[in-house]
Write a protein that holds these residues in place. Sequence first.
Motif, short mmCIF file in Angstrom:
data_model
loop_
_atom_site.label_atom_id
_atom_site.label_comp_id
_atom_site.label_asym_id
_atom_site.label_seq_id
_atom_site.Cartn_x
_atom_site.Cartn_y
_atom_site.Cartn_z
N ASP A 155 0.85 -1.18 0.00
CA ASP A 155 0.00 0.00 0.00
C ASP A 155 0.89 1.24 0.00
O ASP A 155 2.12 1.13 0.01
CB ASP A 155 -1.00 -0.01 1.16
N GLU A 156 0.29 2.40 -0.03
CA GLU A 156 1.05 3.65 -0.12
C GLU A 156 1.89 3.91 1.12
O GLU A 156 2.83 4.69 1.08
CB GLU A 156 0.09 4.81 -0.37
N ARG A 157 1.58 3.24 2.23
CA ARG A 157 2.35 3.41 3.46
C ARG A 157 3.49 2.40 3.57
O ARG A 157 4.22 2.39 4.54
CB ARG A 157 1.43 3.27 4.67
N GLY A 158 3.57 1.49 2.60
CA GLY A 158 4.65 0.52 2.59
C GLY A 158 4.32 -0.83 3.19
O GLY A 158 5.18 -1.70 3.26
N ALA A 159 3.06 -1.02 3.63
CA ALA A 159 2.67 -2.33 4.18
C ALA A 159 2.64 -3.35 3.05
O ALA A 159 2.18 -3.07 1.95
CB ALA A 159 1.31 -2.24 4.85
N LYS A 160 3.15 -4.54 3.34
CA LYS A 160 3.25 -5.60 2.34
C LYS A 160 2.03 -6.51 2.42
O LYS A 160 1.58 -6.88 3.50
CB LYS A 160 4.52 -6.42 2.59
N TYR A 161 1.52 -6.90 1.25
CA TYR A 161 0.38 -7.79 1.13
C TYR A 161 0.80 -8.95 0.23
O TYR A 161 1.12 -8.73 -0.93
CB TYR A 161 -0.82 -7.07 0.52
N GLU A 162 0.82 -10.16 0.77
CA GLU A 162 1.21 -11.33 -0.01
C GLU A 162 -0.02 -12.19 -0.27
O GLU A 162 -0.74 -12.54 0.66
CB GLU A 162 2.27 -12.14 0.73
N LEU A 163 -0.22 -12.52 -1.54
CA LEU A 163 -1.36 -13.34 -1.94
C LEU A 163 -0.85 -14.69 -2.45
O LEU A 163 -0.02 -14.73 -3.35
CB LEU A 163 -2.16 -12.65 -3.04
N PRO A 164 -1.36 -15.78 -1.88
CA PRO A 164 -0.93 -17.10 -2.35
C PRO A 164 -1.51 -17.39 -3.74
O PRO A 164 -2.55 -16.85 -4.13
CB PRO A 164 -1.50 -18.06 -1.30
N LYS A 165 -0.85 -18.25 -4.47
CA LYS A 165 -1.28 -18.57 -5.84
C LYS A 165 -2.69 -19.13 -5.90
O LYS A 165 -3.42 -18.88 -6.85
CB LYS A 165 -0.31 -19.55 -6.50
N TYR A 166 -3.10 -19.88 -4.86
CA TYR A 166 -4.43 -20.48 -4.91
C TYR A 166 -5.55 -19.44 -4.84
O TYR A 166 -6.69 -19.73 -5.16
CB TYR A 166 -4.61 -21.56 -3.83
N ILE A 167 -5.21 -18.23 -4.44
CA ILE A 167 -6.18 -17.13 -4.43
C ILE A 167 -6.32 -16.54 -5.83
O ILE A 167 -7.39 -16.09 -6.22
CB ILE A 167 -5.71 -16.02 -3.45
N LEU A 168 -5.26 -16.55 -6.58
CA LEU A 168 -5.18 -15.83 -7.84
C LEU A 168 -5.68 -16.59 -9.06
O LEU A 168 -6.09 -15.98 -10.04
CB LEU A 168 -3.74 -15.37 -8.06
N SER A 169 -5.58 -17.91 -9.03
CA SER A 169 -5.99 -18.69 -10.19
C SER A 169 -6.28 -20.13 -9.77
O SER A 169 -6.01 -20.52 -8.63
CB SER A 169 -4.91 -18.68 -11.27
N GLU A 170 -6.79 -20.89 -10.70
CA GLU A 170 -7.08 -22.29 -10.43
C GLU A 170 -5.87 -23.15 -10.77
O GLU A 170 -5.14 -22.85 -11.71
CB GLU A 170 -8.29 -22.75 -11.25
N PRO A 171 -5.67 -24.24 -10.03
CA PRO A 171 -4.55 -25.13 -10.34
C PRO A 171 -4.84 -25.96 -11.59
O PRO A 171 -5.99 -26.13 -11.98
CB PRO A 171 -4.46 -26.02 -9.11
N THR A 172 -3.78 -26.49 -12.17
CA THR A 172 -3.95 -27.32 -13.37
C THR A 172 -4.57 -28.67 -13.03
O THR A 172 -5.14 -29.32 -13.91
CB THR A 172 -2.58 -27.56 -14.05
N ASN A 173 -4.48 -29.10 -11.78
CA ASN A 173 -5.05 -30.40 -11.38
C ASN A 173 -6.32 -30.23 -10.56
O ASN A 173 -6.59 -30.98 -9.63
CB ASN A 173 -4.01 -31.24 -10.64
N LEU A 174 -7.15 -29.26 -10.94
CA LEU A 174 -8.43 -29.01 -10.27
C LEU A 174 -9.45 -30.07 -10.69
O LEU A 174 -9.58 -30.39 -11.88
CB LEU A 174 -8.95 -27.61 -10.64
N ILE A 175 -10.16 -30.61 -9.72
CA ILE A 175 -11.23 -31.58 -9.98
C ILE A 175 -12.56 -30.84 -9.82
O ILE A 175 -12.86 -30.32 -8.75
CB ILE A 175 -11.19 -32.76 -8.98
N HIS A 176 -13.31 -30.74 -10.89
CA HIS A 176 -14.58 -30.03 -10.86
C HIS A 176 -15.64 -30.89 -10.18
O HIS A 176 -15.81 -32.05 -10.51
CB HIS A 176 -15.03 -29.64 -12.27
N ASP A 177 -16.32 -30.31 -9.19
CA ASP A 177 -17.39 -31.00 -8.48
C ASP A 177 -18.56 -31.22 -9.42
O ASP A 177 -18.84 -30.41 -10.29
CB ASP A 177 -17.85 -30.19 -7.26
N SER A 178 -19.28 -32.32 -9.21
CA SER A 178 -20.44 -32.59 -10.06
C SER A 178 -21.69 -31.99 -9.47
O SER A 178 -21.87 -31.85 -8.35
CB SER A 178 -20.71 -34.07 -10.21
#
Length: 114
Positions: free
Chosen positions: A91-114
């Motif tokens: 942010d503008e005050r310099g606080a760091k924000y880390e986002l894990p990959k699972y938040i940003l996109s779907e994995p290649t080995n995702l199993i779609h629920d039926s």
Amino acid sequence: MGCFASTPSKGEDNDKRIQKPKPWEHPQPISTTELRRMRDEFWDTAPHYGGQKEIWDALRAAVEADVSLAQAIVDSAGVIVANSDMTVCYDERGAKYELPKYILSEPTNLIHDS
């Protein structure tokens, strides 16, 4: 840069453009329900990692939007994107924000629920 009339020096780029994250693989196949649960848990606890709740809210909105809208959201919230895939932001005050990959996109080995 320093005053309002200055321009960025050659090679100076504090404003990275957001890009779609690279594909990733979860250690074992994961269902959409499990992935949704992990994401909900992250967003519920994210403000406890530090930073401002408003920035966390803006990051969540950006993550859940398409890339062009996400760029507008982070720009209007004053978020500095350190990695173009949004895994690290400030942010503008310099606080760091880390986002894990699972938040940003779907994995290649995702199993779609039926």
